[in-house]
Design a protein around this motif. Structure first.
Motif, PDB file in Angstrom:
ATOM      1  N   GLU A   7      -1.133  -4.045   3.790  1.00 12.57           N
ATOM      2  CA  GLU A   7      -1.184  -3.933   2.320  1.00 12.57           C
ATOM      3  C   GLU A   7      -2.515  -3.429   1.781  1.00 12.57           C
ATOM      4  N   SER A   8      -3.571  -3.474   2.626  1.00 14.44           N
ATOM      5  CA  SER A   8      -4.874  -2.952   2.176  1.00 14.44           C
ATOM      6  C   SER A   8      -5.082  -1.510   2.644  1.00 14.44           C
ATOM      7  N   PHE A  30       0.871  -1.172   0.000  1.00 14.50           N
ATOM      8  CA  PHE A  30       0.000   0.000   0.000  1.00 14.50           C
ATOM      9  C   PHE A  30       0.906   1.219   0.000  1.00 14.50           C
TER      10      PHE A  30
END
Length: 483
Positions: A156-157, A11
């Protein structure tokens, strides 16, 4: 500028996965694109020199030898949208309130232990639990946490998680201000077009919160000091800055004495009574009569004055029992237990290695995990499995088997990244955010906080003692962040 810049598989704070600037970064990107390469290089060098000239340093110790370093500064800010900041603010106030209630409970009725929410052994075997010294002491406004530094990461989100709670002597607030000062001096072009939450008045709020803790007998015009171990401490710049900005005396242990259970500061006009001590000395060194006999940093008799309610000590003595990395795993349960709420910002999944089943699984998956010593800080005594050699993994395996209660394990999260400009190019670096919560009769969150960046390409360690640097952190006043 960003032709070779890659966001995946992480991200990215500034760019979408397609490589376009996010809405709250668009104006920044537009202005940045107008700079020539020579200008950027010159500004970068000016910014680093500014830190050096102002003496903004910290000390790194290696083999008992101290080295003065400036905090490397990166000019690409972390920009947080107002909506995201609202969530962070609420989540941090919720978390520190639950942690404070836990500390008050543990040092008084211990209901959370009686109800079996947290294993009693985790408290009683904790080296930072000072039952003998402070059990049962009633403190002003029942507040143990005057200043908290809560470390957040994004996965990562893009979801925020709490990585660590710092409730003893969190440092770094001075760097928040100096990052902003240098940014405004060297890169004024950005501020002309951005509506950013100001840091003005925040240190007045910190000062007010400190005075809220005055002992009952001294509510009128209490006298406060900041107690430092001295100029050789790694965070000494922080101590000097906060004392100056709040307008309070910076003292060492030798400047104070206790007489008839009252603390006094020695001055050229004689003795002056001290009502509040914002201490930046660890518990063990506060009072040689109550803790370590060999401490030359503290004040003999200080604990008795504290017991008698004649002086407030901030942060509270024994706070380390709540920011231990093993206790961290139970903070979501504390929030549910004390507040009857679900955590707004959750923990990183944590394996307690004192539990046999969890330990067995972790020992089989060490190469995938991060392992931390529950009592260490600053990135020391830590294994990052995917980046470790076979020898390092085996060394940690032995440590875990020998003292399992001393370690926790967590999955290796794909930490979010942001662009950094060092060595005449932009490249992605992992970042985290230390959020400062100031607590008196009210709780306030410093808008932004200290964004730390792992400036070594590929590194996951953001601590300044391990080569990390700092970035300015902007909280936008509106969704676009544009004036």
């Amino acid at each position: 500028m960003f032709n070779s810049y890659k966001t995946s598989p992480f991200f990215d704070e500034m760019f979408t996965s397609e490589g376009t600037p996010k809405p709250h970064y668009q104006k920044f990107h537009e202005i940045l694109s107008q700079f020539k390469e020579d200008e950027l290089k010159e500004k970068h060098e000016t910014a680093q020199l500014s830190f050096l000239r102002q003496g903004i340093t910290f000390t790194v110790y290696n083999n008992n030898v101290g080295t003065e370093r400036t905090m490397p500064f990166d000019f690409v800010p972390i920009i947080i949208s107002p909506e995201e900041w609202k969530t962070i603010e609420k989540g941090m106030i919720q978390r520190t309130e639950a942690l404070n209630q836990f500390l008050e409970d543990v040092y008084h009725d211990q209901e959370i232990l009686e109800d079996g929410i947290i294993p009693r052994s985790l408290i009683e075997e904790n080296p930072y639990y000072y039952a003998k010294q402070v059990q049962g002491i009633n403190i002003p406004i029942k507040n143990h946490i005057f200043l908290a530094g809560i470390d957040l990461i994004r996965d990562e989100s893009g979801k925020y998680h709490v990585l660590e709670d710092n409730l003893r002597n969190p440092s770094g607030m001075s760097y928040v201000y100096q990052n902003r000062y240098v940014m405004r001096q060297v890169y004024p072009e950005f501020f002309a077009k951005h509506a950013v939450e100001t840091l003005e008045h925040q240190l007045s709020y910190l000062y007010e919160a400190m005075l809220d803790h005055a002992p009952e007998a001294k509510k009128d015009k209490p006298f406060a000091v900041l107690l430092t171990p001295g100029m050789y401490n790694s965070a000494y710049y922080d101590h000097v800055f906060l004392a100056q900005q709040m307008g309070i005396d910076l003292v060492e242990g030798r400047d104070l004495l206790v007489k008839d259970n009252i603390v006094y500061m020695k001055s050229i006009r004689g003795l002056k009574r001290v009502d509040i001590i914002y201490r930046r000395i660890d518990d063990d060194f506060l009072d040689p009569e109550a803790f370590r006999e060999d401490s030359a940093l503290g004040v003999a008799g200080l604990l008795e004055a504290y017991r008698h309610g004649n002086v407030a000590i901030l942060n509270g003595i024994g706070n380390g029992v709540a920011d231990d990395k093993a206790i961290y795993a139970y903070v979501p349960d504390m929030i549910r237990y004390y507040l009857g709420e679900e955590p707004i910002i959750d923990n990183v999944k944590t394996y307690l290695l004192s539990k046999e089943e969890e330990r067995k699984w972790v020992l089989e998956h060490l190469e995938e995990l991060v392992v931390k010593n529950v009592g260490a800080s600053g990135g020391y005594d830590m294994l990052i499995g995917p980046h470790a050699s076979k020898e390092e993994i085996e060394e940690f395996r032995e440590k875990i088997i020998e003292t399992p209660h001393q370690y926790i394990a967590q999955p290796t999260i794909k930490l979010s990244r942001a662009p950094a400009y060092q060595g005449e190019k932009f490249y992605p670096c992992h970042v985290d955010l230390r959020v400062f919560v100031m607590r008196g009769k009210e709780s306030r969150v410093l808008p932004g906080g200290l964004s730390r960046v792992a400036l070594k390409e590929g590194s996951l360690v953001v601590n300044s003692s391990q080569g990390g640097g700092g970035k300015d952190t902007w909280v936008c006043k509106d969704e676009g962040g544009v004036l």
